[in-house]
Enzyme design. Structure first.
Site, PDB file in Angstrom:
ATOM      1  N   ASP A 155      11.418  18.491  10.008  1.00 59.34           N
ATOM      2  CA  ASP A 155      12.149  18.786   8.786  1.00 59.34           C
ATOM      3  C   ASP A 155      11.878  17.674   7.761  1.00 59.34           C
ATOM      4  O   ASP A 155      12.394  16.591   7.920  1.00 59.34           O
ATOM      5  CB  ASP A 155      13.655  18.958   9.042  1.00 59.34           C
ATOM      6  CG  ASP A 155      14.229  17.929  10.015  1.00 59.34           C
ATOM      7  OD1 ASP A 155      13.489  17.366  10.855  1.00 59.34           O
ATOM      8  OD2 ASP A 155      15.448  17.687   9.942  1.00 59.34           O
ATOM      9  N   GLU A 161      10.208   4.380  11.718  1.00 60.67           N
ATOM     10  CA  GLU A 161      10.324   5.759  12.180  1.00 60.67           C
ATOM     11  C   GLU A 161       8.989   6.507  12.066  1.00 60.67           C
ATOM     12  O   GLU A 161       8.674   7.367  12.885  1.00 60.67           O
ATOM     13  CB  GLU A 161      11.377   6.449  11.310  1.00 60.67           C
ATOM     14  CG  GLU A 161      11.612   7.906  11.599  1.00 60.67           C
ATOM     15  CD  GLU A 161      12.397   8.601  10.497  1.00 60.67           C
ATOM     16  OE1 GLU A 161      13.054   9.593  10.815  1.00 60.67           O
ATOM     17  OE2 GLU A 161      12.348   8.159   9.327  1.00 60.67           O
TER      18      GLU A 161
END
Length: 515
Positions: free
Chosen positions: A269, A469
């Site tokens: 997403d 990340e």
């Protein structure tokens, strides 16, 4: 934020706040209300000292000979301590005051804004914990996820009440399998197997199951992402409402909200992979797509269950899932595999309403995404030398391999699951698959990608002091960007993949580590 008083009282007090003509509340009044009625974000989790953490465990990364790299690896290993949490007792006593779910076991969180357990992140956290010899911590992560299956029938996207409308890429069986390989703990397998069977049913029934008939008349059963939700996501409410402004009817907005939540279920997403128009988020069509990677994960789930059932003497279950895996392998080859292009492509359904869809040649989305190569992670595919030769050639010419790793796509959008971002889980699955191949060229490519990825993680860590990340694969030493939130640090799956790569490939004393 959790509530200090019950919801009814809190809502009543909120409704009493003085409103302007526009209906808005002043910043001062709202700040006062928040202070009086809500606890600080993150206060419902407390620090937990992992019982199995050692500064440098015996047998830790024996193939890492370079002292610089070893020192860095020990620092990453130490991050498990700072990311370890457990749910505060207050949550167990009054769960209705909290969105965090009352998990019983200690956990490892991804880091930064992600204060709770996330489903698919946990697989790479576990791979890192296993490299760190933290077997009890790894089991605790799994036991928490099993408790979600017991309660909801599937593993939630994350351990929050507002995630109960969707799951995430199903890797629970992979977690159980990896822990069993290291520990030979049969009681752990016995405890885990019922949850794996429940999860398999969730992904292969109802809205997640799609039947499709191939050109020879064979009907295949495959799976898709599909969230049980048609409102703005509570955790991204204002962003979703804003994104939907250009849609005029309520029904169009509801369909869009479902697509947003279903894309969140995919873990990607957001990405142009799911859009009909690559520059328009409102054209998300995730529920109309049969994804290569999801069906690869479910194939792996079936293979894992067959193996695990066999180890505890459950031959009936083993046989059933062995047959299910054969059926899915056939479906993956029939619907996704493109022999001419040497990739597995997502399949787009022409409509969502048929009981059995008919295979259409134009259904394959022949755009390059890293997900097109995820099937190499599975032995059934990476052991097929003739297929792997085509895959390697296709991967080399795809344009996805950058200076610092594998790009998620070639699309220059502002979405985070697109170019130039590279993500730890995608690097790991493709590299591990190539490394397990019988072809020397595949194994050399695996090592080359792992070295690029380790180097960019190292260089960025040295510059910023943190693990990130995601990373920008265009240049070594750059972290990634884009998406709905600022880049996050910590970071669970990035730590896990670096440790897994160092365990697999080592690092020779004379090999430079910097960019």
């Amino acid at each position: 934020m959790s509530l200090k008083f019950n919801l009814s009282k809190t809502e009543k007090e909120f409704d009493k706040l003085k409103r302007r003509k526009s209906g808005k509340v002043s910043v001062k009044d709202l700040s006062g209300f928040i202070k009086s009625y809500l606890n600080e974000a993150g206060s419902d989790l407390v620090y937990h000292e992992p019982v199995d953490f050692e500064y440098e465990p015996i047998g830790f990364l024996p193939r890492v000979e370079n002292l610089k790299v070893r020192k860095w690896a020990v620092e990453i290993h130490s991050l498990w301590k700072s990311l370890s949490r457990k749910v505060d007792d207050r949550v167990i006593e009054n769960p209705d005051l909290h969105t965090i779910l009352p998990l019983k076991y200690p956990m490892v969180i991804p880091g930064s804004r992600f204060r709770e357990v996330y489903y698919w992140d946990s697989y790479w956290v576990i791979r890192g914990l296993l490299a760190s010899k933290m077997y009890e911590s790894a089991k605790s992560v799994v036991y928490n996820l099993i408790s979600l299956v017991d309660e909801y029938g599937f593993v939630l996207n994350g351990a929050r009440a507002y995630y109960s409308n969707r799951s995430q890429p199903p890797l629970l069986s992979s977690m159980v399998f990896e822990i069993y390989k290291r520990t030979n703990d049969l009681s752990f397998v016995k405890k885990s197997l019922p949850a794996l069977l429940k999860e398999h049913k969730f992904w292969n029934s109802g809205v997640h199951e799609v039947k499709i008939q191939d050109s020879e008349g064979c009907i295949h059963s495959l799976s898709r992402y599909y969230a049980m939700w048609n409102k703005p996501r509570p955790e991204s409410f204002t962003i979703d409402k804003e994104s939907a402004l250009k849609l005029l009817s309520d029904s169009d907005k509801q369909l869009f909200y479902r697509e947003l939540a279903s894309t969140a279920e995919s873990g990607w997403d957001f990405s142009t992979r799911w859009m009909r128009n690559q520059s328009d988020l409102t054209t998300l069509a995730t529920t109309s797509i049969l994804p290569v990677d999801l069906n690869t994960y479910i194939l792996k789930m079936e293979l894992d269950i067959a193996t695990l059932a066999k180890t505890i003497g459950d031959s009936l279950t083993a046989e059933h899932f062995s047959e299910a895996s054969e059926a899915r392998r056939t479906a993956i080859n029939s619907i996704f595999w493109n022999s001419e292009k040497g990739q597995w492509f997502d399949y787009w359904l022409s409509n969502n309403f048929e009981e059995v869809h008919k295979l259409e040649a134009q259904g394959q989305n022949q755009i390059s995404f890293a997900s097109n190569f995820i099937p190499v992670w599975i032995e059934l595919f990476n052991s097929d030398d003739s297929k792997m030769e085509k895959v390697i050639k296709s991967f080399q010419s795809s344009g996805l391999l950058g200076a610092a790793g594998i790009a998620t796509s070639l699309s220059h959008s502002s979405e985070q699951w697109d170019f130039p971002n590279g993500w730890a889980p995608l690097q790991h699955m493709i590299v591990e698959g190539l490394a397990r191949s019988g072809l020397k060229e595949a194994r050399c490519m695996a090592k080359d990608i792992a070295v690029r990825w380790i180097r960019t993680n190292y260089e960025t860590y040295k510059e910023t002091g943190t693990m990130h990340e995601k990373y920008d694969v265009e240049a070594c030493g750059k972290f990634g960007g884009g998406g709905e939130y600022v880049p996050q640090t910590g970071f669970g799956w990035s730590n896990g993949v670096v440790l897994a790569f160092l365990e697999e490939f080592g690092w020779p004393e004379d090999l430079e580590i910097g960019c």
